[in-house]
Structures are given as structure tokens and as C-alpha cells.
Design an enzyme around this catalytic site. Sequence first.
Site, short mmCIF file in Angstrom:
data_model
loop_
_atom_site.label_atom_id
_atom_site.label_comp_id
_atom_site.label_asym_id
_atom_site.label_seq_id
_atom_site.Cartn_x
_atom_site.Cartn_y
_atom_site.Cartn_z
N SER A 124 0.84 -1.20 0.00
CA SER A 124 0.00 0.00 0.00
C SER A 124 0.87 1.24 0.00
O SER A 124 1.97 1.25 0.58
CB SER A 124 -0.87 -0.03 1.26
N TYR A 148 -1.89 -1.43 10.70
CA TYR A 148 -2.14 -1.92 9.33
C TYR A 148 -0.96 -1.57 8.43
O TYR A 148 -0.41 -2.42 7.73
CB TYR A 148 -3.44 -1.33 8.76
N LYS A 152 2.17 -3.94 6.35
CA LYS A 152 2.56 -3.89 4.93
C LYS A 152 4.07 -3.67 4.82
O LYS A 152 4.74 -4.34 4.04
CB LYS A 152 1.79 -2.77 4.21
P1 NAD Z 1 -10.96 -7.17 0.82
O1 NAD Z 1 -11.21 -7.21 2.29
O2 NAD Z 1 -12.10 -6.88 -0.08
O3 NAD Z 1 -10.30 -8.55 0.35
C1 NAD Z 1 -9.45 -9.30 1.19
C2 NAD Z 1 -9.93 -10.75 1.12
O4 NAD Z 1 -9.06 -11.56 1.93
C3 NAD Z 1 -11.34 -10.95 1.64
O5 NAD Z 1 -12.09 -11.68 0.69
C4 NAD Z 1 -11.17 -11.74 2.96
O6 NAD Z 1 -12.25 -12.62 3.17
C5 NAD Z 1 -9.87 -12.47 2.69
N1 NAD Z 1 -9.06 -12.82 3.87
C6 NAD Z 1 -8.64 -12.01 4.88
N2 NAD Z 1 -7.87 -12.71 5.74
C7 NAD Z 1 -7.80 -13.98 5.25
C8 NAD Z 1 -7.15 -15.16 5.70
N3 NAD Z 1 -6.40 -15.20 6.80
N4 NAD Z 1 -7.30 -16.30 4.94
C9 NAD Z 1 -8.05 -16.28 3.82
N5 NAD Z 1 -8.68 -15.20 3.35
C10 NAD Z 1 -8.56 -14.07 4.07
O7 NAD Z 1 -9.76 -6.13 0.58
P2 NAD Z 1 -9.21 -5.51 -0.77
O8 NAD Z 1 -9.56 -4.09 -0.81
O9 NAD Z 1 -9.55 -6.37 -1.92
O10 NAD Z 1 -7.64 -5.59 -0.47
C11 NAD Z 1 -6.85 -6.67 -0.91
C12 NAD Z 1 -5.43 -6.47 -0.43
O11 NAD Z 1 -4.93 -5.22 -0.92
C13 NAD Z 1 -5.29 -6.40 1.09
O12 NAD Z 1 -4.08 -7.04 1.46
C14 NAD Z 1 -5.22 -4.92 1.37
O13 NAD Z 1 -4.53 -4.63 2.55
C15 NAD Z 1 -4.45 -4.42 0.16
N6 NAD Z 1 -4.69 -3.00 -0.15
C16 NAD Z 1 -5.97 -2.57 -0.33
C17 NAD Z 1 -6.20 -1.22 -0.61
C18 NAD Z 1 -7.61 -0.71 -0.81
O14 NAD Z 1 -7.80 0.51 -0.87
N7 NAD Z 1 -8.63 -1.53 -0.97
C19 NAD Z 1 -5.13 -0.34 -0.69
C20 NAD Z 1 -3.84 -0.81 -0.50
C21 NAD Z 1 -3.63 -2.16 -0.24
C1 UD1 Z 2 -7.11 5.00 3.51
C2 UD1 Z 2 -6.14 4.51 4.53
C3 UD1 Z 2 -4.95 3.88 3.83
C4 UD1 Z 2 -5.43 2.78 2.89
C5 UD1 Z 2 -6.44 3.39 1.92
C6 UD1 Z 2 -7.00 2.40 0.98
C7 UD1 Z 2 -6.48 5.98 6.46
C8 UD1 Z 2 -5.87 7.04 7.32
N1 UD1 Z 2 -5.74 5.60 5.40
O1 UD1 Z 2 -6.46 5.97 2.72
O2 UD1 Z 2 -4.05 3.36 4.76
O3 UD1 Z 2 -4.33 2.24 2.18
O4 UD1 Z 2 -7.52 3.96 2.68
O5 UD1 Z 2 -7.88 1.53 1.62
O6 UD1 Z 2 -7.55 5.48 6.72
N2 UD1 Z 2 -12.65 11.37 3.04
C9 UD1 Z 2 -13.66 12.25 3.41
N3 UD1 Z 2 -14.83 11.72 3.88
C10 UD1 Z 2 -15.05 10.38 4.02
C11 UD1 Z 2 -14.01 9.50 3.62
C12 UD1 Z 2 -12.83 10.02 3.15
O7 UD1 Z 2 -13.50 13.46 3.31
O8 UD1 Z 2 -16.12 9.98 4.48
C13 UD1 Z 2 -11.40 11.92 2.48
C14 UD1 Z 2 -10.16 11.59 3.29
O9 UD1 Z 2 -9.90 12.56 4.26
C15 UD1 Z 2 -9.08 11.55 2.19
C16 UD1 Z 2 -9.84 11.06 0.95
O10 UD1 Z 2 -11.22 11.32 1.21
O11 UD1 Z 2 -8.60 12.85 1.92
C17 UD1 Z 2 -9.66 9.57 0.69
O12 UD1 Z 2 -9.97 8.85 1.88
P1 UD1 Z 2 -10.03 7.24 1.93
O13 UD1 Z 2 -10.87 6.75 0.82
O14 UD1 Z 2 -10.40 6.85 3.31
O15 UD1 Z 2 -8.53 6.80 1.61
P2 UD1 Z 2 -7.15 7.28 2.29
O16 UD1 Z 2 -7.36 8.08 3.50
O17 UD1 Z 2 -6.31 7.85 1.21
#
Ligand code: NAD
Ligand code: UD1
Length: 336
Positions: A124, A148, A152
Site C-alpha cells: 500500500s 495496518y 505492509k
Molecule cells: P478485501 O477485504 O475486499 O479482500 C481481502 C480478502 O481476503 C477478503 O475476501 C477476505 O475474506 C480475505 N481474507 C482475509 N484474511 C484472510 C485469511 N487469513 N485467509 C483467507 N482469506 C482471508 O480487501 P481488498 O480491498 O480487496 O484488499 C486486498 C489487499 O490489498 C489487502 O491485502 C489490502 O490490505 C491491500 N490493499 C488494499 C487497498 C484498498 O484501498 N482496498 C489499498 C492498498 C492495499
Molecule cells: C485510507 C487509509 C490507507 C489505505 C487506503 C486504501 C487511512 C488514514 N488511510 O487511505 O491506509 O491504504 O484507505 O484503503 O484510513 N474522506 C472524506 N470523507 C469520508 C471518507 C474520506 O473526506 O467519508 C477523504 C479523506 O480525508 C481523504 C480522501 O477522502 O482525503 C480519501 O480517503 P479514503 O478513501 O479513506 O482513503 P485514504 O485516507 O487515502
Amino acid sequence: MNILVTGGAGYIGSHTCVALLEAGHSVIVADNLSNSKIETIHRIKEISNKDVLFYQIDVTDEQAVEAIFAKHALDGVIHFAGFKAVGESVERPLHYYYNNLVSTMVLAKVCQHYGVHRFVFSSSATVYGENEVPFKESMELLPTTNPYGETKAMSERILMDIAHANPKFSVALLRYFNPVGAHESGFIGEAPNGIPNNLMPFVTKVAKGELDKLRIFGDDYNTVDGTGVRDYIHVMDLAEGHVAALDHLDEGAHIYNLGTGEGTSVLQIVKTFEEANGIEIPYEIVDRRPGDIAYCYADASKAQKALGWTAKRDLKAMCTDAWRFEKQYQALVDMK
Ligand code: NAD
Ligand code: UD1
């Protein structure tokens, strides 16, 4: 290639399964469904018209993981499984460290044992901390503000050390910026439980009338309009970035930013969403959210040069696709 996708029923994993199948790879999903539904696996099959093998296992369970490796000749692993809610990680640190670190170590260990050398990891942009934008892969990482983010940074380190010790191990550490949107079909997308923490799912709930207004966290940042700036990337672009990383995987550990390189403010998101979908999003400005930073966007040039990958879909597509999924989601669930 025959790819094990952990967390493949989740938001990013499910879109990546579609992209992998479209590129001609075979997919085996391992997911414990702790934050997803089995229905998503059916929809992946429907979209791609291909089969997907599914194992409901916890990837911290070494025996269960090993049973999959023993049964299938795997060419690589994409490891999405993990917990991702920043606030929850502050309240339940051990839960996060255990799940996110043990899953990575178990998979890496079993990969070593079975000679599976291709490994792609979901990292991330949060690992950059409060560095200067644009974030570059070569930057020294600054401490993150929550467990969290630490999981990572630690997982990256573990995988880099393994690659260093075992020259055959090929690892891509993909640092995602802010994934939003959904597959163009509206069949799969982001469906968080409860009230969403992230911006786009909150906006779509307001659009649907399930939440009365958006609360914008601060308008006094030193940005274009005072609201926070992020690098929003369409989830299908992100998914295709995984296919490119897998196809170009060389020995050693390689870090890539997966972002667009463009920063967009919260107010710009609201305006684009309103114009793209013809729906007004009521909002109010409230205090800053603790832990938030003003700017977060990528230098996306390394992935472009090394992987030949670049994000193609624009902000309007992110807004229309997110809204299409939100509108169809309940209808599709009710149909089954
Ligand atoms: P998500 O929660 O939708 O998907 C994660 C999946 O992993 C889920 O289906 C959950 O059931 C499964 N899971 C969790 N722990 C498990 C375990 N121990 N064994 C088997 N399955 C398990 O999340 P996502 O948004 O798709 O994120 C996927 C990956 O990307 C995560 O590692 C997350 O930290 C990373 N990531 C996400 C974002 C984001 O904004 N969504 C940003 C940066 C990194
Ligand atoms: C968040 C996480 C980050 C993670 C990412 C993707 C935090 C502090 N950081 O990032 O670690 O990798 O999600 O899952 O939670 N905002 C509003 N109102 C809302 C929601 C968000 O104003 O109800 C604003 C936030 O202040 C930010 C932007 O929208 O400026 C994006 O927010 P968000 O979608 O939560 O992502 P990040 O904060 O970038």
C-alpha cells in the site's frame, strides 16, 4: 500460468481474477470469506465464462495451504488476503499483525517448499508515510501511523529478505494507491460491511440515499481547494497491473507503485461524480480525520517502463462504474 489467488473473493482480488482469466491464466482462489461472499466467485465465472477453483481456507493455516500446493501444480501466487481497516488495526493490533504477517510467512514458506518462485504481494502507498509527493519506489519509508501500515512495511521486508537469500524467488511488491470503481459489468465491486470508511463507497451510499450526506474531513489542507488529495485508480486498471507484474516477474524483489500519477481532491471527486451520474451529493465540511495526510500520489513511471503498464481509465469511468455497481448490487443479491 496456474495462479493461486489468496483473498480472491475480495474487492481487488475478484477484479484481478477476471483480468487473469481474460489474459488466459488459470485461477485457484483461497479465501476464508471473512470479508467477502461466495457469490462473488460465481460472478467472476459469469463475467469471464471460465471456471475458477475455490477453497474456503484460512491462509494462516499452513496445513490447509500446503494441501492446495500438493494438489495443484502452481506457477505463482498473488497474495491479497489480509485485513485492511486502518482504524480497526489501531483497536485490534494483534489481530492485524497475526493475520497479515502469518499469512505472508505461511505462503512464502510453502512456496519455498514446493519450488513456486513467483510471488506478487498487495502492499500500500501507506508505507510511504508523510514523504514528499510524488511518492517514488526508491524513497526511504517513513513510519506509518497505524498497525495496518506496519504490517505492509513488515511483509515487504520479509519478502525482500527471502528474495535476497534465495535468488530464484521472484517477488513483486505492488504499492496500491486508492483503488475505486468496479468492473464495467456492475457484477462485482466494492461492498464493505456497515458504514464505509473510504470515500467512494461513502459517496455511492449517499447517492443511493442510504446515507444523508458526505462528511468531508477538513478543507484547510494546503491543496488546490483545501481538501485532501489522493491518487484514485480504477480497480480494473489495478487488476491489469497484477497481470503485467506477473508476466514481467524477474528474479529478486521488485517494488512498483500502481497509481495514475494524478492527484485529485475530495471536492473534485464529488463534482466529477455529480456530473458523471447526474446526482447531487450533499456534503458538509467537518474536522480533519486523525492520521490523514494532505497529499498522496504516485510517481507511476517505473511500472510504465518496466511492466509496460499504465492506468487507462479516467475519473469519470471510476465514478460511473462505482455507481453502476452500487445500483445493481442489492438487486443482484435479491435475485439469487
Ligand atoms: P478485501 O477485504 O475486499 O479482500 C481481502 C480478502 O481476503 C477478503 O475476501 C477476505 O475474506 C480475505 N481474507 C482475509 N484474511 C484472510 C485469511 N487469513 N485467509 C483467507 N482469506 C482471508 O480487501 P481488498 O480491498 O480487496 O484488499 C486486498 C489487499 O490489498 C489487502 O491485502 C489490502 O490490505 C491491500 N490493499 C488494499 C487497498 C484498498 O484501498 N482496498 C489499498 C492498498 C492495499
Ligand atoms: C485510507 C487509509 C490507507 C489505505 C487506503 C486504501 C487511512 C488514514 N488511510 O487511505 O491506509 O491504504 O484507505 O484503503 O484510513 N474522506 C472524506 N470523507 C469520508 C471518507 C474520506 O473526506 O467519508 C477523504 C479523506 O480525508 C481523504 C480522501 O477522502 O482525503 C480519501 O480517503 P479514503 O478513501 O479513506 O482513503 P485514504 O485516507 O487515502
